[in-house]
Structure formats: C-alpha cells, structure tokens
Design an enzyme around this catalytic site. Structure first.
Site, PDB file in Angstrom:
ATOM      1  N   LEU A  12      51.587  72.449  70.204  1.00  0.00           N
ATOM      2  CA  LEU A  12      52.302  71.239  69.813  1.00  0.00           C
ATOM      3  C   LEU A  12      51.311  70.087  69.837  1.00  0.00           C
ATOM      4  O   LEU A  12      50.674  69.836  70.859  1.00  0.00           O
ATOM      5  CB  LEU A  12      53.455  70.952  70.785  1.00  0.00           C
ATOM      6  N   GLU A  13      51.187  69.405  68.706  1.00  0.00           N
ATOM      7  CA  GLU A  13      50.211  68.322  68.608  1.00  0.00           C
ATOM      8  C   GLU A  13      50.888  66.990  68.320  1.00  0.00           C
ATOM      9  O   GLU A  13      51.683  66.867  67.385  1.00  0.00           O
ATOM     10  CB  GLU A  13      49.185  68.623  67.511  1.00  0.00           C
ATOM     11  N   LYS A  14      50.542  66.017  69.168  1.00  0.00           N
ATOM     12  CA  LYS A  14      50.951  64.625  68.957  1.00  0.00           C
ATOM     13  C   LYS A  14      52.463  64.476  68.778  1.00  0.00           C
ATOM     14  O   LYS A  14      52.947  63.896  67.815  1.00  0.00           O
ATOM     15  CB  LYS A  14      50.201  64.034  67.766  1.00  0.00           C
TER      16      LYS A  14
END
Length: 95
Positions: A12-14
């Site tokens: 999970l990014e940003k």
C-alpha cells in the site's frame, strides 16, 4: 478478495495510515507500506530516496538518511574538470 485469489502480500503506497491499518488488520497476508503509516506489517523505503540521490522527489513519508545528491554532483563536476584539463587520466591511471 485478493487474499482469496492467491496474493501472498500487498503493498500500500501513500494512503491514509488509518486505512492501511484497517486493511492490515482485516487480512492474514503481510501488508507492506510505503507512506502508509506504521500500522502495517512492514515498511519499504526506496534506497535512492533514502540515500538522497536526487533532490526533487520529497514526499512527506520520505526520510533521507544521507545526502548523496550533493556529493555526487560535486564528484561529477570534479571529474569533468579533470578530464577537460587533461589531468585525468594521468600516467598512473593508464595501462
């Protein structure tokens, strides 16, 4: 659904930290975060960013542990100057 179809981990990014924590708590596979808070199973920080090899990319989640950009820029400038002045390569740096 991703876990059911065979995913072995999720990155999970940003995304908001509270949402990443909720996702991590709702599934049994590892959730790795990059800018997703501390409530996940592991963290990723890109080595080029961590070592400060560039100076344009600066998201809130980035912690620089070194500033290689300045060192690299200075080193490249010195190399170019040495080549232009015919100081590099010298007799000891040739075969």
């Amino acid at each position: 659904m991703l876990e059911k179809i065979g995913c072995f981990a999720i990155v999970l990014e940003k995304i908001p930290a509270h949402l990443a924590t909720k996702v991590a708590q709702s599934i049994s596979i590892p959730v790795i975060g990059i800018g997703a808070g501390g409530g996940v199973d592991g963290q990723v920080l890109v080595i080029h960013d961590m070592l400060g090899m560039n100076n344009e990319f600066s998201p809130r989640f980035l912690r620089r542990y070194l500033n290689l950009y300045e060192q690299m820029t200075s080193s490249i400038e010195n190399y170019v100057a040495d080549v232009k002045s015919s100081d590099f390569p010298n007799a000891n740096e040739q075969y």
